[in-house]
Every structure is written in C-alpha cells, then in structure tokens.
Design a protein around this motif. Sequence first.
Motif, PDB file in Angstrom:
ATOM      1  N   GLY A  40       0.792  -1.229   0.000  1.00 24.60           N
ATOM      2  CA  GLY A  40       0.000   0.000   0.000  1.00 24.60           C
ATOM      3  C   GLY A  40       0.818   1.271   0.000  1.00 24.60           C
ATOM      4  O   GLY A  40       0.258   2.354  -0.154  1.00 24.60           O
ATOM      5  N   PHE A  41       2.137   1.176   0.171  1.00 25.02           N
ATOM      6  CA  PHE A  41       2.988   2.348   0.132  1.00 25.02           C
ATOM      7  C   PHE A  41       3.540   2.523  -1.288  1.00 25.02           C
ATOM      8  O   PHE A  41       4.260   1.659  -1.786  1.00 25.02           O
ATOM      9  N   PRO A  42       3.219   3.616  -1.970  1.00 22.55           N
ATOM     10  CA  PRO A  42       3.651   3.802  -3.360  1.00 22.55           C
ATOM     11  C   PRO A  42       5.152   3.655  -3.556  1.00 22.55           C
ATOM     12  O   PRO A  42       5.594   3.036  -4.523  1.00 22.55           O
ATOM     13  N   ALA A  43       5.953   4.213  -2.657  1.00 21.60           N
ATOM     14  CA  ALA A  43       7.409   4.155  -2.813  1.00 21.60           C
ATOM     15  C   ALA A  43       7.920   2.725  -2.785  1.00 21.60           C
ATOM     16  O   ALA A  43       8.900   2.386  -3.456  1.00 21.60           O
ATOM     17  N   SER A  44       7.258   1.869  -2.003  1.00 19.17           N
ATOM     18  CA  SER A  44       7.658   0.466  -1.907  1.00 19.17           C
ATOM     19  C   SER A  44       7.161  -0.326  -3.111  1.00 19.17           C
ATOM     20  O   SER A  44       7.922  -1.055  -3.750  1.00 19.17           O
ATOM     21  N   GLU A  45       5.890  -0.173  -3.444  1.00 24.29           N
ATOM     22  CA  GLU A  45       5.309  -0.906  -4.568  1.00 24.29           C
ATOM     23  C   GLU A  45       5.935  -0.492  -5.894  1.00 24.29           C
ATOM     24  O   GLU A  45       6.058  -1.298  -6.814  1.00 24.29           O
ATOM     25  N   ASN A  46       6.346   0.764  -6.012  1.00 24.49           N
ATOM     26  CA  ASN A  46       6.955   1.260  -7.233  1.00 24.49           C
ATOM     27  C   ASN A  46       8.219   0.481  -7.586  1.00 24.49           C
ATOM     28  O   ASN A  46       8.545   0.288  -8.759  1.00 24.49           O
ATOM     29  N   GLN A  47       8.927   0.002  -6.559  1.00 22.71           N
ATOM     30  CA  GLN A  47      10.143  -0.756  -6.804  1.00 22.71           C
ATOM     31  C   GLN A  47       9.839  -2.119  -7.433  1.00 22.71           C
ATOM     32  O   GLN A  47      10.512  -2.553  -8.375  1.00 22.71           O
ATOM     33  N   SER A  48       8.831  -2.792  -6.892  1.00 18.52           N
ATOM     34  CA  SER A  48       8.443  -4.091  -7.444  1.00 18.52           C
ATOM     35  C   SER A  48       7.921  -3.947  -8.868  1.00 18.52           C
ATOM     36  O   SER A  48       8.264  -4.726  -9.762  1.00 18.52           O
ATOM     37  N   ILE A  49       7.094  -2.937  -9.087  1.00 19.57           N
ATOM     38  CA  ILE A  49       6.546  -2.693 -10.417  1.00 19.57           C
ATOM     39  C   ILE A  49       7.667  -2.353 -11.401  1.00 19.57           C
ATOM     40  O   ILE A  49       7.663  -2.802 -12.550  1.00 19.57           O
ATOM     41  N   GLY A  50       8.646  -1.573 -10.934  1.00 18.98           N
ATOM     42  CA  GLY A  50       9.772  -1.217 -11.785  1.00 18.98           C
ATOM     43  C   GLY A  50      10.598  -2.422 -12.188  1.00 18.98           C
ATOM     44  O   GLY A  50      11.039  -2.534 -13.342  1.00 18.98           O
TER      45      GLY A  50
END
Length: 451
Positions: A40-50
């Motif tokens: 739920g934290f964008p900064a954390s999820e952004n890494q996985s998506i990247g």
Amino acid sequence: MKPIRLPEPPGSSPSMGGVPDIFEGGVYGVIRRAVIIGNGFPASENQSIGLVRALGLSEKQTLYRVTRPTGGINEWLHWLPLSVHKKLYYIISQIFGYSRILIARRGKKLGPLPRENGSGVGLASVLDADVKSIVRMAKETFEKDGPLLVVASGRDTISIASSIKRLASDNVFVVQVCALPFHRQRRMKKQAPYFCFSKIQHPRSHLERFDLVITPQHDYYPLSPLAREQVPRFLRKWITPQEPPDGHVVLTVGSLHQVDSSALRSAANAWHDEFAPLPRPLLVVNIGGPTRYCRYSTDLAKQLSASLHNVLTSCGSVRISFSRRTPEKFSNFVRKELGDDPKVYIWDGQEPNPHMGHLAWADAFIVTADSVSMLSEACSTGKPVYVIGAERCTWKFVEFHKKLREKGLVRPFTGLEDMSESWSYPPLNDTAEAATRVHKALAERGWRLRP
C-alpha cells in the motif's frame, strides 16, 4: 543541453530463430507472468513494479496487496506482525463491539477490517494477498501457463512471500522483493521454483527464506564499525543485519523504480506541448519532507529559497514540486518567496502529476536529501543532480549520499552554480542491473523469462 539517452533495460534473449519452447525446457521452465505483492505504500510498490517492468512482464502482472486495519487503536498496533495485528484487533472489536469510545482515539475514526483490498480509493481491482489463493492459483495453472514469478516488497509482505515459497516451491518462481526492514516504515497521512527477491525492505536474518535479496548498499551500513559504535549492544539484534551479504544478495546504490529510457521517451512525447516551449535551461526542484534520519524544518526552506534566488539569472525556467511529506510551513514559505517570480512555476498537487514530464524534460535537478527514491530517479537520467540538506542526514543516509558523490552522480547545491553549464555521468541503472541479476539467477536454475 542535449538530453542524455539511457541504455535500454535488459530483457530476455530468446533465440533469433524462434526455437519452440519444447526444445528449451518446455513451458515448465519458462516464466510468462508475474505477481506483485505490495503493502500500500507507493514508494515500496513502485520498486516491485519497476523490476517487473525491466523484466518485460509489465503487461502480464497482477497486483496483490497486504492490508492492515487502520484508525483508532490500530495506530498503536502497527509494530506487530501483520497476522498478530489482525487477530488482536478482531478480538478487541468483538469484546468492545467496535465502540468508538473504548477503542477509538479521540478525534480519530476507527477503520474496520478491509473487506475488499483497495475499496474506497479507486483500487477495487487490487486483490487481497491471501497465501492460500495465490498458492492454489500457481498450482492449478502450472500445467497450462508454467511457473509464476512473485515479486514483493515491504515489511508486511515477508510472511506472505516466505509462505508462498514454502508451499509452492515446485510451481512458483518468486523473485520476491520481500524482507524485514532495519527500521519501521513510518505511516504517512497516507526454493526452488519460487524465486524470492527482496529489494528495499531488507531482512536482518534468515536470508535463506529467499532465493534473491535486492537491497541498497547503505542498508548494510549498520554492520560497519562506526555504526556499531552508535548502537547499544542490546539493540543491535533488532536494528542491524545479522550477517554480511552473501552470493544471493544483490546490492544497489539506490532504490528500484520505473524510470527507464522507454518511460522517459513516452513522457517526453506526452508532455511535449507543456514543456517544449519553456525557456531553457529548465531546472526542476523536487522537495520531500523531514524523516527520522534527515531532520529539517523551515530553516532548510529558507536556505533553499535564498539559493534558488541566486541561480535564477542562469535559469530559463524553474518548476517546483512538493511531496505528500512536505510540511505545510515549508511549502508555504517557498511559495511566498518564489511564487511570484515569472520564471517559477509551483505545481499545485492536482492531477495530472508532471513528475515523469519533469524527468524527461529537465536540464538539471535540485532534490532534497531525504528521498532515496527521488534521488535514484533523477540520477537515472544522467543529467546534473544537486542535493540540498545532506548535511542534516544521519545514520545510513550519510553512507547513501557519500556513495552518490563518489560516483559523481550528485553535487551539493550551494546557490553559486551556473545552471547553464551542464555536466553528466553514466546514468544510475539499478533496476536494469537488478533485472540482469534476476536473469542470471534464473539461468542457474535452468529457468528463463519470456515476456
């Protein structure tokens, strides 16, 4: 100033002759889809998506999310493991019947256990990260679709990812970005075929739970002699890693993200009409907010504003953006000091967010020292990046900024710079390099990725 082209992120390299899968291990050794487990934290999820994007599976990914109860007494229970938190909250709510008087903090509403992950915030399509359902899906679809790649990040995803690895080791290849962080993530008003990959939220111990761990180099700063002098012996077990990185730990300089050459080209096209007419050079200022390890207040706002005034004469245009963490006093001061200057545009926070446009079109960046993600993204462009406030940072952030300076990626912002003079460096490509390590780890198992 000529824009600097970034190298393409590595992809899989299937045979040019198009050899059928049956001659390369068949469907059982080819990964065609990915599951992302977020917190739920964008900064954390952004890494996985990247990372999934760099691996070429962004069109074949499904996002699952781990959720916690929020509001009221839950604000005091976030230090507990997720499963314990949910069980304890359920017991309390049954005893007190969701009493707003007994278990809600004054002035705060009590958030019930979420029934549908993402509901209420336009994310009804995000699935709840239930271990049994993910394991069942991986096993039932294995014969038809092959193994499943799992990528997770964040403290709350650790138990989910490690359970999937244990229960579906013959069906899942978890490149899991899942691990236990060195510090608690502060809330904002806002074996085998299972390849476990943990990038930012690094585990302190039991790395064998994962096949691959990806984490910034500065997360191992607590093992250094200097750091050990700063931490009482009885606390080291809880805030430092228990062993140095081994062969299946991938160390990056900064954080993973979605910014690559393809994304920048798309953003350049999408924002052409707004940014192309602007006078050059275009200076983009990204402002975060104080954190546990980078403390500052309006004193930094005064320093930043004064220094920006000094460099305005060598700028054609200046675009300033604040994050959700930026204190109101800070942003108000900057608006007051610079908002009336015709060269300066301050984004009002309304959609569409111009962040990708800024990365694509900027000639130089000024970034506050608190944000690893903003600095990592800016440094991935190869353009000049100036940092303000690094002297106010402590602990492992000191090591992070030291590494950026040693690599020539950043310079301190003093207010004496001539923004018309450019400098460059090999772009920081942590995400692409991490993806390369994923391909290598898969190959060692006799597996491969085919987008």
